[in-house]
Motif scaffolding. Structure first.
Motif, PDB file in Angstrom:
ATOM      1  N   LEU A 158       0.842  -1.194   0.000  1.00  0.00           N
ATOM      2  CA  LEU A 158       0.000   0.000   0.000  1.00  0.00           C
ATOM      3  C   LEU A 158       0.878   1.245   0.000  1.00  0.00           C
ATOM      4  CD1 LEU A 158      -2.778   1.480   0.435  1.00  0.00           C
ATOM      5  CD2 LEU A 158      -2.378   1.209   2.898  1.00  0.00           C
ATOM      6  N   MET A 159       0.593   2.183  -0.904  1.00  0.00           N
ATOM      7  CA  MET A 159       1.314   3.447  -0.943  1.00  0.00           C
ATOM      8  C   MET A 159       0.372   4.572  -0.522  1.00  0.00           C
ATOM      9  SD  MET A 159       3.413   5.389  -4.036  1.00  0.00           S
ATOM     10  CE  MET A 159       4.555   4.026  -4.273  1.00  0.00           C
ATOM     11  N   LEU A 160       0.821   5.365   0.457  1.00  0.00           N
ATOM     12  CA  LEU A 160       0.118   6.568   0.876  1.00  0.00           C
ATOM     13  C   LEU A 160       0.775   7.743   0.170  1.00  0.00           C
ATOM     14  CD1 LEU A 160       0.047   5.907   4.747  1.00  0.00           C
ATOM     15  CD2 LEU A 160      -1.530   5.038   3.001  1.00  0.00           C
ATOM     16  N   LEU A 161       0.027   8.428  -0.677  1.00  0.00           N
ATOM     17  CA  LEU A 161       0.563   9.534  -1.476  1.00  0.00           C
ATOM     18  C   LEU A 161      -0.078  10.847  -1.035  1.00  0.00           C
ATOM     19  CD1 LEU A 161       0.681   8.361  -5.220  1.00  0.00           C
ATOM     20  CD2 LEU A 161       2.552   9.367  -3.933  1.00  0.00           C
ATOM     21  N   ASP A 162       0.739  11.760  -0.526  1.00  0.00           N
ATOM     22  CA  ASP A 162       0.216  13.011   0.013  1.00  0.00           C
ATOM     23  C   ASP A 162       0.596  14.186  -0.889  1.00  0.00           C
ATOM     24  OD1 ASP A 162      -0.892  14.913   1.608  1.00  0.00           O
ATOM     25  OD2 ASP A 162       0.348  14.527   3.369  1.00  0.00           O
ATOM     26  N   GLU A 163      -0.412  14.732  -1.572  1.00  0.00           N
ATOM     27  CA  GLU A 163      -0.251  15.910  -2.437  1.00  0.00           C
ATOM     28  C   GLU A 163       0.897  15.762  -3.449  1.00  0.00           C
ATOM     29  OE1 GLU A 163      -2.482  18.032  -2.487  1.00  0.00           O
ATOM     30  OE2 GLU A 163      -3.349  18.281  -0.499  1.00  0.00           O
ATOM     31  N   PRO A 164       0.886  14.712  -4.267  1.00  0.00           N
ATOM     32  CA  PRO A 164       2.006  14.501  -5.190  1.00  0.00           C
ATOM     33  C   PRO A 164       2.158  15.555  -6.270  1.00  0.00           C
ATOM     34  CG  PRO A 164       0.226  12.970  -5.668  1.00  0.00           C
ATOM     35  CD  PRO A 164      -0.126  13.648  -4.376  1.00  0.00           C
ATOM     36  N   SER A 165       1.088  16.302  -6.591  1.00  0.00           N
ATOM     37  CA  SER A 165       1.192  17.287  -7.677  1.00  0.00           C
ATOM     38  C   SER A 165       1.447  18.702  -7.182  1.00  0.00           C
ATOM     39  CB  SER A 165      -0.089  17.274  -8.529  1.00  0.00           C
ATOM     40  OG  SER A 165      -1.148  17.927  -7.865  1.00  0.00           O
ATOM     41  N   MET A 166       1.580  18.872  -5.877  1.00  0.00           N
ATOM     42  CA  MET A 166       1.699  20.218  -5.314  1.00  0.00           C
ATOM     43  C   MET A 166       2.924  20.955  -5.855  1.00  0.00           C
ATOM     44  SD  MET A 166       1.969  21.420  -1.322  1.00  0.00           S
ATOM     45  CE  MET A 166       0.263  21.045  -0.955  1.00  0.00           C
ATOM     46  N   GLY A 167       2.680  22.157  -6.384  1.00  0.00           N
ATOM     47  CA  GLY A 167       3.760  23.020  -6.833  1.00  0.00           C
ATOM     48  C   GLY A 167       4.383  22.639  -8.166  1.00  0.00           C
ATOM     49  N   LEU A 168       3.773  21.707  -8.888  1.00  0.00           N
ATOM     50  CA  LEU A 168       4.355  21.251 -10.145  1.00  0.00           C
ATOM     51  C   LEU A 168       3.655  21.877 -11.348  1.00  0.00           C
ATOM     52  CD1 LEU A 168       4.807  17.437  -9.384  1.00  0.00           C
ATOM     53  CD2 LEU A 168       6.421  19.309  -8.986  1.00  0.00           C
ATOM     54  N   ALA A 169       4.400  22.001 -12.438  1.00  0.00           N
ATOM     55  CA  ALA A 169       3.848  22.534 -13.680  1.00  0.00           C
ATOM     56  C   ALA A 169       2.781  21.578 -14.229  1.00  0.00           C
ATOM     57  CB  ALA A 169       4.962  22.722 -14.706  1.00  0.00           C
ATOM     58  N   PRO A 170       1.780  22.112 -14.952  1.00  0.00           N
ATOM     59  CA  PRO A 170       0.684  21.256 -15.455  1.00  0.00           C
ATOM     60  C   PRO A 170       1.147  20.036 -16.233  1.00  0.00           C
ATOM     61  CG  PRO A 170       0.132  23.569 -15.742  1.00  0.00           C
ATOM     62  CD  PRO A 170       1.548  23.534 -15.240  1.00  0.00           C
ATOM     63  N   MET A 171       2.173  20.175 -17.062  1.00  0.00           N
ATOM     64  CA  MET A 171       2.654  19.039 -17.848  1.00  0.00           C
ATOM     65  C   MET A 171       3.208  17.940 -16.935  1.00  0.00           C
ATOM     66  SD  MET A 171       5.533  18.983 -20.890  1.00  0.00           S
ATOM     67  CE  MET A 171       4.736  20.358 -21.708  1.00  0.00           C
ATOM     68  N   ILE A 172       3.897  18.351 -15.871  1.00  0.00           N
ATOM     69  CA  ILE A 172       4.459  17.389 -14.927  1.00  0.00           C
ATOM     70  C   ILE A 172       3.348  16.753 -14.099  1.00  0.00           C
ATOM     71  CG2 ILE A 172       6.123  17.055 -13.056  1.00  0.00           C
ATOM     72  CD1 ILE A 172       7.354  17.809 -15.748  1.00  0.00           C
ATOM     73  N   VAL A 173       2.314  17.528 -13.788  1.00  0.00           N
ATOM     74  CA  VAL A 173       1.170  16.984 -13.050  1.00  0.00           C
ATOM     75  C   VAL A 173       0.558  15.820 -13.825  1.00  0.00           C
ATOM     76  CG1 VAL A 173      -1.183  17.469 -12.240  1.00  0.00           C
ATOM     77  CG2 VAL A 173       0.658  19.114 -11.809  1.00  0.00           C
ATOM     78  N   ASP A 174       0.404  15.980 -15.130  1.00  0.00           N
ATOM     79  CA  ASP A 174      -0.125  14.889 -15.967  1.00  0.00           C
ATOM     80  C   ASP A 174       0.741  13.645 -15.843  1.00  0.00           C
ATOM     81  OD1 ASP A 174      -2.189  16.503 -16.827  1.00  0.00           O
ATOM     82  OD2 ASP A 174      -1.214  17.072 -18.710  1.00  0.00           O
ATOM     83  N   GLU A 175       2.057  13.829 -15.852  1.00  0.00           N
ATOM     84  CA  GLU A 175       2.987  12.698 -15.715  1.00  0.00           C
ATOM     85  C   GLU A 175       2.806  12.010 -14.370  1.00  0.00           C
ATOM     86  OE1 GLU A 175       7.154  13.062 -16.643  1.00  0.00           O
ATOM     87  OE2 GLU A 175       6.772  14.698 -18.035  1.00  0.00           O
ATOM     88  N   ILE A 176       2.634  12.802 -13.323  1.00  0.00           N
ATOM     89  CA  ILE A 176       2.489  12.235 -11.977  1.00  0.00           C
ATOM     90  C   ILE A 176       1.241  11.364 -11.894  1.00  0.00           C
ATOM     91  CG2 ILE A 176       2.031  12.797  -9.555  1.00  0.00           C
ATOM     92  CD1 ILE A 176       4.965  13.171 -10.419  1.00  0.00           C
ATOM     93  N   PHE A 177       0.140  11.825 -12.478  1.00  0.00           N
ATOM     94  CA  PHE A 177      -1.086  11.031 -12.421  1.00  0.00           C
ATOM     95  C   PHE A 177      -0.989   9.778 -13.286  1.00  0.00           C
ATOM     96  CE2 PHE A 177      -2.769  14.667 -10.253  1.00  0.00           C
ATOM     97  CZ  PHE A 177      -3.731  14.125  -9.410  1.00  0.00           C
TER      98      PHE A 177
END
Length: 237
Positions: A158-177
């Motif tokens: 189980l992975m607990l992920l807390d705010e992984p997209s915070m402060g990132l550029a929109p293109m990088i946010v897409d990669e994170i998801f």
């Protein structure tokens, strides 16, 4: 089948009740997201599960065992990996040494650790390119990839992920998801806390809305993303 069952969880900071008797489940192989405004109790819930905060009451069952009283290092050994808000990589260590830090509880498994490292580099080729670079010199997106990779090196369930997209550029946010969905395909269950409600609901199997430390709504990601109240409060519609 639930891999995680939280029942009547209570967490307090002095006289302030941050989490007020919440109950929810995470089934094995799912992505489950907790949605809510700042101060709703989302991060505190994750920190209580991994025992970075002590619960005042309630039970936390992981794979059938109540882990509420287990110390944080034992929680990791039992298969829960926590990627905290702000990433918290070791800035003075290089990328590869940061990844090895995720495998500290598996030092005897030399072959398995090497295989997992190769897998992380396959998923995140940028980390391979920068494997000898100090983690503190990476971009925000690269540090998030490193934090996720380090968690995967635990070989947890189980992975607990807390705010992984915070402060990132929109293109990088897409990669994170995209990465979060890949983590699930690799066999890890994900409990996600994320301010980007639209993107998190879009990939979530189930979701819970937290307000003032209490769960006020729950459903599948598909149900909540079209719910008028959720749209108005969290999706800007």
């Amino acid at each position: 089948m639930p891999i995680l069952k939280v029942n009547e969880l209570q967490v307090a900071y002095g006289m302030i009740e941050a989490v007020r008797g919440i109950s929810f489940e995470v089934n094995e192989g799912e992505i489950v997201t907790l949605i809510g405004s700042n101060g709703a109790g989302k991060t505190t819930t994750l920190r209580a599960i991994s025992h970075l905060e002590k619960a005042k009451g309630g039970t936390i069952e992981f794979m059938g065992e109540n882990i509420a009283e287990r110390p944080a290092h034992e929680i990791v050994k039992r298969g829960i990996a926590h990627v905290p808000e702000g990433r918290q990589v070791f800035p003075g260590l290089n990328v590869e040494d940061n990844l090895f830090m995720g495998a500290l509880t598996r030092r005897a498994d030399t072959k398995g650790v090497a295989e997992d490292l190769a897998k992380i580099y396959e998923i995140f080729p940028r980390l391979k390119e920068r494997r000898k670079q100090a983690a503190g010199t990476l971009s925000g997106g690269e540090q998030q990839m490193l934090a996720v990779g380090r968690a995967m090196m635990t070989r947890g369930k189980l992975m607990l992920l807390d705010e992984p997209s915070m402060g990132l550029a929109p293109m990088i946010v897409d990669e994170i998801f995209e990465t979060i969905e890949l983590i699930r395909k690799e066999g890890m269950t994900v409990l996600l806390v994320e301010q980007n409600a639209f993107k998190s609901l879009k990939i979530a199997d189930h979701a819970y809305i937290l307000e003032n430390g209490q769960i006020t709504m729950k459903g599948t990601g598909k149900e909540l993303i079209v719910n008028p109240k959720v749209k108005e409060a969290y999706l800007g519609v």
